[in-house]
Design a protein around this motif. Structure first.
Motif, mmCIF file in Angstrom:
data_model
loop_
_atom_site.group_PDB
_atom_site.id
_atom_site.type_symbol
_atom_site.label_atom_id
_atom_site.label_comp_id
_atom_site.label_asym_id
_atom_site.label_seq_id
_atom_site.Cartn_x
_atom_site.Cartn_y
_atom_site.Cartn_z
ATOM 1 N N ASP A 126 0.861 -1.180 0.000
ATOM 2 C CA ASP A 126 0.000 0.000 0.000
ATOM 3 C C ASP A 126 0.898 1.231 0.000
ATOM 4 O O ASP A 126 2.133 1.104 -0.045
ATOM 5 N N PRO A 127 0.329 2.444 0.042
ATOM 6 C CA PRO A 127 1.180 3.634 -0.103
ATOM 7 C C PRO A 127 2.068 3.970 1.084
ATOM 8 O O PRO A 127 2.837 4.928 1.001
ATOM 9 N N PHE A 128 1.958 3.241 2.201
ATOM 10 C CA PHE A 128 2.810 3.584 3.337
ATOM 11 C C PHE A 128 4.262 3.236 3.004
ATOM 12 O O PHE A 128 4.587 2.071 2.769
ATOM 13 N N PRO A 129 5.162 4.215 2.970
ATOM 14 C CA PRO A 129 6.505 3.978 2.426
ATOM 15 C C PRO A 129 7.435 3.187 3.333
ATOM 16 O O PRO A 129 8.501 2.778 2.899
ATOM 17 N N LEU A 130 7.045 2.977 4.600
ATOM 18 C CA LEU A 130 7.936 2.260 5.514
ATOM 19 C C LEU A 130 7.622 0.770 5.579
ATOM 20 O O LEU A 130 8.253 0.033 6.325
ATOM 21 N N THR A 131 6.643 0.335 4.804
ATOM 22 C CA THR A 131 6.287 -1.081 4.758
ATOM 23 C C THR A 131 6.653 -1.625 3.389
ATOM 24 O O THR A 131 6.094 -1.207 2.382
ATOM 25 N N GLY A 132 7.585 -2.564 3.341
ATOM 26 C CA GLY A 132 7.967 -3.152 2.065
ATOM 27 C C GLY A 132 6.914 -4.127 1.572
ATOM 28 O O GLY A 132 5.989 -4.510 2.288
ATOM 29 N N MET A 133 7.070 -4.552 0.321
ATOM 30 C CA MET A 133 6.124 -5.491 -0.260
ATOM 31 C C MET A 133 6.202 -6.833 0.468
ATOM 32 O O MET A 133 7.273 -7.357 0.727
ATOM 33 N N ARG A 134 5.032 -7.385 0.798
ATOM 34 C CA ARG A 134 4.935 -8.702 1.440
ATOM 35 C C ARG A 134 3.938 -9.531 0.637
ATOM 36 O O ARG A 134 2.737 -9.391 0.793
ATOM 37 N N MET A 135 4.453 -10.363 -0.216
ATOM 38 C CA MET A 135 3.597 -11.165 -1.090
ATOM 39 C C MET A 135 2.978 -12.307 -0.281
ATOM 40 O O MET A 135 3.691 -13.113 0.306
ATOM 41 N N PRO A 136 1.639 -12.369 -0.228
ATOM 42 C CA PRO A 136 1.024 -13.483 0.504
ATOM 43 C C PRO A 136 1.172 -14.793 -0.264
ATOM 44 O O PRO A 136 1.428 -14.799 -1.468
ATOM 45 N N GLY A 137 0.995 -15.880 0.462
ATOM 46 C CA GLY A 137 1.002 -17.191 -0.201
ATOM 47 C C GLY A 137 -0.338 -17.511 -0.826
ATOM 48 O O GLY A 137 -0.410 -18.191 -1.858
ATOM 49 N N TYR A 138 -1.407 -16.990 -0.176
ATOM 50 C CA TYR A 138 -2.758 -17.312 -0.633
ATOM 51 C C TYR A 138 -3.685 -16.139 -0.322
ATOM 52 O O TYR A 138 -3.479 -15.414 0.652
ATOM 53 N N VAL A 139 -4.709 -15.982 -1.156
ATOM 54 C CA VAL A 139 -5.799 -15.062 -0.865
ATOM 55 C C VAL A 139 -7.091 -15.863 -0.921
ATOM 56 O O VAL A 139 -7.317 -16.632 -1.858
ATOM 57 N N VAL A 140 -7.921 -15.669 0.102
ATOM 58 C CA VAL A 140 -9.165 -16.421 0.179
ATOM 59 C C VAL A 140 -10.310 -15.464 0.496
ATOM 60 O O VAL A 140 -10.148 -14.490 1.234
ATOM 61 N N LEU A 141 -11.458 -15.730 -0.109
ATOM 62 C CA LEU A 141 -12.651 -14.909 0.076
ATOM 63 C C LEU A 141 -13.715 -15.721 0.806
ATOM 64 O O LEU A 141 -14.507 -16.439 0.186
ATOM 65 N N PRO A 142 -13.753 -15.663 2.139
ATOM 66 C CA PRO A 142 -14.769 -16.416 2.869
ATOM 67 C C PRO A 142 -16.166 -15.891 2.580
ATOM 68 O O PRO A 142 -16.347 -14.708 2.276
ATOM 69 N N GLY A 143 -17.153 -16.775 2.674
ATOM 70 C CA GLY A 143 -18.531 -16.375 2.426
ATOM 71 C C GLY A 143 -19.410 -16.436 3.654
ATOM 72 O O GLY A 143 -20.588 -16.071 3.589
ATOM 73 N N SER A 144 -18.863 -16.906 4.780
ATOM 74 C CA SER A 144 -19.666 -17.035 5.992
ATOM 75 C C SER A 144 -18.757 -17.090 7.210
ATOM 76 O O SER A 144 -17.540 -17.254 7.092
ATOM 77 N N ARG A 145 -19.375 -16.995 8.378
ATOM 78 C CA ARG A 145 -18.606 -17.112 9.613
ATOM 79 C C ARG A 145 -17.961 -18.492 9.717
ATOM 80 O O ARG A 145 -16.819 -18.630 10.168
ATOM 81 N N ARG A 146 -18.685 -19.529 9.297
ATOM 82 C CA ARG A 146 -18.128 -20.882 9.368
ATOM 83 C C ARG A 146 -16.892 -21.012 8.472
ATOM 84 O O ARG A 146 -15.933 -21.703 8.818
ATOM 85 N N ASP A 147 -16.919 -20.336 7.333
ATOM 86 C CA ASP A 147 -15.725 -20.317 6.471
ATOM 87 C C ASP A 147 -14.546 -19.715 7.225
ATOM 88 O O ASP A 147 -13.423 -20.237 7.178
ATOM 89 N N VAL A 148 -14.791 -18.594 7.909
ATOM 90 C CA VAL A 148 -13.722 -17.914 8.645
ATOM 91 C C VAL A 148 -13.165 -18.834 9.728
ATOM 92 O O VAL A 148 -11.942 -18.949 9.901
ATOM 93 N N GLU A 149 -14.043 -19.489 10.472
ATOM 94 C CA GLU A 149 -13.600 -20.414 11.514
ATOM 95 C C GLU A 149 -12.692 -21.493 10.932
ATOM 96 O O GLU A 149 -11.611 -21.793 11.482
ATOM 97 N N SER A 150 -13.118 -22.074 9.804
ATOM 98 C CA SER A 150 -12.347 -23.165 9.201
ATOM 99 C C SER A 150 -11.010 -22.684 8.657
ATOM 100 O O SER A 150 -9.993 -23.377 8.770
ATOM 101 N N ILE A 151 -10.995 -21.490 8.070
ATOM 102 C CA ILE A 151 -9.749 -20.954 7.514
ATOM 103 C C ILE A 151 -8.737 -20.696 8.628
ATOM 104 O O ILE A 151 -7.546 -21.020 8.497
#
Length: 609
Positions: A126-151
């Motif tokens: 993001d534009p904050f200059p003191l934070t370098g790029m951190r590439m995630p391993g995965y991006v996930v889009l949960p659809g419910s609370r149960r999804d969040v719990e499982s993730i």
């Protein structure tokens, strides 16, 4: 902002369908930058992202409205790049499906989890200059609370860190990880209960979307920036705005919230068996967990509300007036605005904003304005208390005639007429209205003349809509707040201050300015909003940086090293001062716990001591 339909233009068609950041204009700009820097290969995901851009032009209109930028240049360049790559016989890099990705897809469905680098890179900085790029391993889009719990349970089992993302990045680089990013954008259900004056929202619901649905029912929510998610904003800082004058902040704004903690267990804040998250600790703490639902308060709206602006030459006078309004319970939204904020609020172009910012003090004699929203009774009281007032009709006239207001001929005319009165006092006199109409020629066409020629037809149609010059509507939906960052990235420093000690407030402003000026950083006063019936206020002071300039990154690093110890020491010795460093991630707490001193047992000798 390209993820919400704040101008009624519609959205980039692929975004609401696919939900990943990569399918919005913001993401495509990140992808093109990553290609130019050779950070990612061409993948199947990247090809789909480029192909789904229809070059409809919505992003140009939306982005120009608040930044002055034209991202269609990038959209075309990305499509041209892909076309050339295909013509040269390029082969897309394959994305392997490892065991973690397989498990994530079992939880949410195949299309809602990915490890494609073209998508991952849009969650990496993001534009904050003191934070370098951190590439995630995965991006996930949960659809419910149960999804969040499982993730979360999966992340714990695999010893993977995770980060939560609402509707965008973070101005201080807080939403990045090398592990799993949970993007909450799919969880967008909301239910309005008008009989109970409440709304039940999931974590992907934005302030703009909730405000729109509430307003259709004659209600209002104390909303943050329009693109901010309601849940995320409460959790991070506790919602505050000009409406905090009467609606409060932090726990004042919600009835209950549902979380999934870091072990994957769901709980509600009103459950007496859990840790007390309504309490506050003057420390840097993590959030209670992943918010999956919030029941927030709504407030009734009367049919006679309008906004007013009261001009002042002096900061002290403006603050005293705002405090007086708050103490007397006059008005709903109240704020002390500086020339920088007012100019950007009113101006459709940064060039016009720069001229207006200079003209407000130099020509009209007002460096500050107290903004207030009130019914007819409140407005009558304000007019009796203030004298010179810019009402809604005059504001609309000035806004639609703004290019002519800054014309040298008008400036000469106002100086000729002012006499013993301050120019802004003359401007506010009712007998000046016919002259203003004649000189300014206020119209949608006049204000549209300040933008690029090919956008003038669009801006004319936009400013023909009454809400675009309605102070109440603009303040409720806050769609012009983003204009504060249209020249450079903005770092907002927020401090709770005692409103009865103007010397403390001025001292804070002066020190913020001194620190920034010493490093050559652009800076300006933002706003001050009274709350708690005039006992306290929330003060914003803004720094502006070019996040692409390494020299400015070094400057902000030095500046942060000075600001933290100074504000810590000030808060320790000055009653009523608390800065957002400690409130951050404790936004669910009761404001009384951080605005007042901690409860102490009565001393011996009886209650009268």
């Amino acid at each position: 902002m390209c993820k919400i339909d704040y101008l009624g233009t519609g959205l980039c068609p692929s975004g609401p369908k696919r939900h990943f950041v990569a399918y919005y204009p913001q993401g495509r700009m990140d992808i093109y930058d990553a290609l130019a820097g050779e950070l990612i290969p061409v993948t199947e995901g990247l090809l789909d992202i480029a192909d789904t851009c229809t070059l409809c032009g919505i992003c140009d209109r939306q982005c120009h409205f608040y930044t002055g930028m034209r991202p269609m240049t990038v959209m075309r360049a990305l499509k041209d790049y892909v076309a050339s790559w295909r013509k040269e016989g390029g082969r897309a890099a394959a994305t392997a499906e490892d065991e973690v990705l397989k498990e994530l897809r079992k939880i949410v469905g195949r299309e809602w989890a990915t490890s494609d680098p073209a998508i991952l890179v849009t969650y990496a900085n993001d534009p904050f200059p003191l934070t370098g790029m951190r590439m995630p391993g995965y991006v996930v889009l949960p659809g419910s609370r149960r999804d969040v719990e499982s993730i979360i349970k999966l992340a714990n089992d695999r010893a993977l860190p995770f980060a939560i993302r609402g509707n965008g990045g973070s101005v201080f680089g807080f939403v990045f990880t090398e592990g799993i990013v949970l993007d909450m954008n799919r969880m967008r259900k909301m239910e309005i209960d008008p009989d109970n004056w409440s709304a039940d929202v999931e974590p992907g619901v934005t302030s703009f979307d909730l405000q729109r649905e509430a307003y259709r029912r004659g209600l209002r929510v104390n909303a943050a920036e329009p693109a901010a998610t309601v849940c995320g904003n409460i959790v991070c800082t506790g919602t505050f705005s000009t409406w905090s004058n009467v609606y409060g902040t932090a726990a004042d704004n919600f009835i209950d919230m549902e979380f999934v903690d870091r072990s994957g267990r769901a709980f509600h804040l009103n459950d007496k068996s859990i840790v007390n998250h309504f309490g506050f600790e003057r420390n840097v703490l993590p959030s209670p967990g992943v918010c999956t639902r919030a029941v927030v308060k709504l407030h009734p709206v009367t049919d006679d509300e309008e906004g007013v602006l009261v001009p002042f030459a002096d900061f002290d006078e403006a603050v005293r007036f705002a405090r007086n309004l708050s103490q007397r319970r006059i008005g709903l939204a109240v704020a002390v605005l500086g020339a920088h904020y007012i100019a950007n609020f009113m101006s459709p172009s940064k060039e016009l904003a720069a001229r207006l910012k200079q003209s407000l003090p130099d020509v009209l004699g007002c460096s500050y304005m107290v903004f207030a929203v009130g019914d007819r009774y409140a407005r009558e009281a304000i007019k009796r208390m203030a004298g010179a007032v810019i009402d809604q009709r005059l504001f609309r006239m000035l806004m639609l005639g703004l290019p002519r207001l800054l014309d040298p001929k008008w400036v000469d005319l106002i100086r000729e007429y002012e006499g013993t009165m301050r120019p802004y006092e003359l401007l506010c006199k009712s007998e000046m209205r016919p002259l203003l109409e004649a000189v300014l020629e206020p119209s949608a066409e006049t204000i549209a003349g300040a933008v690029d020629e090919d956008l003038r037809s669009f801006y004319t149609g936009l400013y023909e809509r009454p809400e675009m010059t309605d102070m109440v509507w603009l303040n409720m939906f806050r769609i012009v707040s983003s204009r504060m960052s249209r020249e450079k990235h903005m770092l907002a420093f927020l401090v709770y201050v005692p409103l009865d000690h103007i010397d403390v407030i001025k001292g804070i402003n002066e020190e913020f300015k001194r620190i920034a000026d010493a490093e050559g950083l652009d800076n300006d006063y933002g706003f001050l909003t009274p709350m708690d019936f005039g006992k306290r206020a929330i003060l914003e002071y803004d720094y502006y940086i070019d996040q692409t300039d390494p020299a400015e990154a070094e400057k902000i690093a030095r500046v942060m090293g000075k600001i933290e110890p100074w504000l810590d020491a000030l808060a320790a010795k000055t009653r009523g001062v608390q800065w957002l460093k400690y409130v951050f991630s404790q936004g669910c707490s009761r404001k009384e716990n951080f605005l007042y001193e901690s409860f102490q047992p009565l001393r011996s000798g009886g209650a009268g001591r």
